[in-house]
Design an enzyme around this catalytic site. Structure first.
Site, PDB file in Angstrom:
ATOM      1  N   HIS A   8      33.811 -30.284 -40.494  1.00  0.00           N
ATOM      2  CA  HIS A   8      32.618 -29.520 -40.116  1.00  0.00           C
ATOM      3  C   HIS A   8      31.475 -30.446 -39.699  1.00  0.00           C
ATOM      4  O   HIS A   8      31.444 -31.631 -40.047  1.00  0.00           O
ATOM      5  CB  HIS A   8      32.164 -28.638 -41.285  1.00  0.00           C
ATOM      6  CG  HIS A   8      31.746 -29.433 -42.484  1.00  0.00           C
ATOM      7  ND1 HIS A   8      30.502 -30.011 -42.602  1.00  0.00           N
ATOM      8  CD2 HIS A   8      32.420 -29.759 -43.610  1.00  0.00           C
ATOM      9  CE1 HIS A   8      30.424 -30.654 -43.744  1.00  0.00           C
ATOM     10  NE2 HIS A   8      31.576 -30.524 -44.384  1.00  0.00           N
ATOM     11  N   GLU A  81      36.647 -27.641 -49.698  1.00  0.00           N
ATOM     12  CA  GLU A  81      36.324 -28.971 -50.218  1.00  0.00           C
ATOM     13  C   GLU A  81      36.441 -28.987 -51.740  1.00  0.00           C
ATOM     14  O   GLU A  81      36.478 -27.939 -52.384  1.00  0.00           O
ATOM     15  CB  GLU A  81      34.905 -29.366 -49.775  1.00  0.00           C
ATOM     16  CG  GLU A  81      34.449 -30.751 -50.185  1.00  0.00           C
ATOM     17  CD  GLU A  81      35.329 -31.880 -49.665  1.00  0.00           C
ATOM     18  OE1 GLU A  81      36.442 -32.062 -50.214  1.00  0.00           O
ATOM     19  OE2 GLU A  81      34.899 -32.581 -48.738  1.00  0.00           O
TER      20      GLU A  81
END
Length: 195
Positions: A8, A81
Site C-alpha cells: 500500500h 499486516e
C-alpha cells in the site's frame, strides 16, 4: 502465473516510524501519488482477480491501481499486516520505554514473541503460507495482491523455503511492485520495482 504484489501507499504512521498493523488508517497525499505511479506501471496488465487486505490503506491503493478496470475483488484477512497489539501506533523507542520487559523478549526472540494482545511473526507467516498455498492452486495468468510490508517479506520467506531468517533481508517500500512468477512448479521473484 504472474503474481503482482503491491505494498500500500504511504500513511502518516509510515512517516512517523510507528509499528502498526491492525490500525485502519488512510493514505497520505504522497501515498496517493505513489499509487498513481504504480497504476501507470500496471495499466496494461489484465487482472481478473485482485486480492486485498481488509485495511483502508490497501483498499485505497487498489482503487487507484484498478482505475477503469472490472475485477473480482477479494478481501482476505490472511494478508492483513501483523497485529502488534499494545505496540500499535508506537515507535520503537516508545515501545522500549513503555514495555521494557516485553521489548527485551521481542528483541531476543522476534519470531515467536507476540506483543500483548498481538501476534507473533510465526503466526503471521502461518496465515501467509495458507494464502500462498491456495493462490498456487489457481489457474490464472495475472493476479494482483495489494497488501503490507510484513506480509510481502513473509512471502519472500515462503519462496525461500519458509526460512524466516530471511525476513529482514529484504526491504519493502510503499507501493513497491513485486512480480513473482510460478512456472513449471517453480516460484521465483522476477522483479521488484520502486515507484
Amino acid at each position: 502465473m504472474n503474481l503482482y504484489f503491491v505494498r500500500h501507499g504511504e500513511t502518516k504512521e509510515n512517516q512517523g516510524g510507528s509499528y502498526y498493523g491492525s490500525l485502519d488508517v488512510e493514505l497520505t497525499e504522497q501515498g496517493i501519488l505513489q499509487s498513481h505511479r504504480a497504476e501507470e506501471i500496471l495499466r496494461d496488465i489484465n487482472f481478473k482477480t485482485v486480492y486485498i487486505s481488509e485495511k483502508k490503506r490497501a483498499e485505497q491503493t487498489a482503487d487507484i491501481l484498478l482505475k477503469n478496470k472490472h475485477c473480482n475483488l477479494i478481501r482476505d484477512s490472511r494478508i492483513n499486516e501483523t497485529n502488534f497489539g499494545e505496540f500499535e501506533g508506537k515507535a520503537y523507542d516508545k515501545i522500549k520505554e513503555l514495555y521494557p520487559a516485553e521489548w527485551k523478549l521481542w528483541c531476543e526472540n522476534w519470531r515467536d514473541f507476540a506483543p500483548p494482545g498481538g501476534e507473533s511473526y510465526l503466526q503471521v507467516y502461518g496465515r501467509v503460507k495458507s494464502f500462498m498455498d491456495d493462490i498456487l492452486k489457481l489457474d490464472e495468468e495475472n493476479i494482483l495482491i495489494v497488501t503490507h510490508g510484513g506480509v510481502i517479506r513473509s512471502i519472500y520467506c515462503y519462496i525461500l523455503g519458509g526460512n524466516l531468517d530471511f525476513f529482514w533481508s529484504f526491504g519493502s517500500k510503499n507501493c513497491d511492485i513485486t512480480l513473482i512468477k510460478y512456472e513449471y512448479g517453480n516460484l521465483f521473484i522476477d522483479s521488484i520495482t520502486h515507484v
